[in-house]
Write an enzyme that holds these catalytic residues in place. Sequence first.
Site, short mmCIF file in Angstrom:
data_model
loop_
_atom_site.label_atom_id
_atom_site.label_comp_id
_atom_site.label_asym_id
_atom_site.label_seq_id
_atom_site.Cartn_x
_atom_site.Cartn_y
_atom_site.Cartn_z
N GLU A 167 20.42 46.46 97.25
CA GLU A 167 20.32 45.25 96.47
C GLU A 167 20.00 44.03 97.44
OE1 GLU A 167 22.81 43.20 93.05
OE2 GLU A 167 24.04 43.65 94.80
N LYS A 201 18.25 41.69 87.54
CA LYS A 201 19.81 41.79 87.05
C LYS A 201 20.06 41.03 85.91
CE LYS A 201 24.38 42.03 89.31
NZ LYS A 201 25.05 42.00 90.62
N CYS A 260 24.35 46.93 91.76
CA CYS A 260 25.53 46.81 91.99
C CYS A 260 26.27 46.99 90.67
CB CYS A 260 25.73 45.18 92.47
SG CYS A 260 27.41 44.72 93.30
#
Length: 368
Positions: free
Chosen positions: A46, A128, A163
């Site tokens: 990430e 995200k 994540c």
Amino acid sequence: MPINKYKAAVVTSEPVWENLEGGVVKTIEFINEAGKAGCKLIAFPEVWIPGYPYWMWKVNYLQSLPMLKAYRENSIAMDSSEMRRIRAAARDNQIYVSIGVSEIDHATLYLTQVLISPLGDVINHRRKIKPTHVEKLVYGDGSGDSFEPVTQTEIGRLGQLNCWENMNPFLKSLAVARGEQIHVAAWPVYPDLSKQVHPDPATNYADPASDLVTPAYAIETGTWVLAPFQRISVEGLKRHTPPGVEPETDATPYNGHARIFRPDGSLYAKPAVDFDGLMYVDIDLNESHLTKALADFAGHYMRPDLIRLLVDTRRKELVTEVGGGDNGGIQSYSTMARLGLDRPLEEEDYRQGTDAGETEKASSNGHA
């Protein structure tokens, strides 16, 4: 022709903190290394470029300001020469590249994952959907047309999540419904439970992410799961510490958390704590046949007549134009197209050998 068996690489390394050019160079070096090793896929952590801003968990508002400014200045625009150099490296090595970056679009940062094909084309651009806790102070939310997790490729239906998205049951359900076969669970850098301070939950530490969340994803979805993780050095810890605060002197709790899991959740590989580089895996997509035979939550082991997931993939924009279509409806557009990611690489430009000075011409594209 689909490829069911191939070699892949997982990155577990320290980013070049807040250094866009250095991050691009290191990225290309890893892509070259994986290409020479015969890999069909390389997975980066990430926000690999320009590194995860772990300092945001440790500073107050005033301490954060100079760090935030430097971080924004070194985030990457999608239609930039830096991104095209990475795309060119994928093309030159005939490899799929899954990479997490801090994307700057106008004046907002996003936790973005890009999937690049062996032709150098961007075939998935996802953001995200909800930054985690203090991440909201740095990043914005993804939109409807930028959260699709799974892409059909010649090496299988490849998914990507960032994540804690990897423990989001709704996103997992979406990936399963898309028929995901191999998954990139991209993680940042954070410490293990030896650094836990009450009352901070164990959820917020690296070993539950590596050894509970990630194998659970493999078990629940029946997919191969590649979990790249960032590393950090003592010098890196100093960079994440504001002036006047004593920096940590032991980086060990932050390292060694990358993992590779088989479709049944069994561990394929984990690195030594001091290992920095590429972990390799020989993927065989046929291994998922028996796990899917036992539990296919997109097929025989689900009841869509009872449970369904509503998904809205439309772009929501501050300014929305009406008209232009046959029925005078609301116009829509693709974020990928607006960012120029639908344009092919120009053969004469942006080769891996492009002089570093040439990259300046587009490095500010999209920056505030």
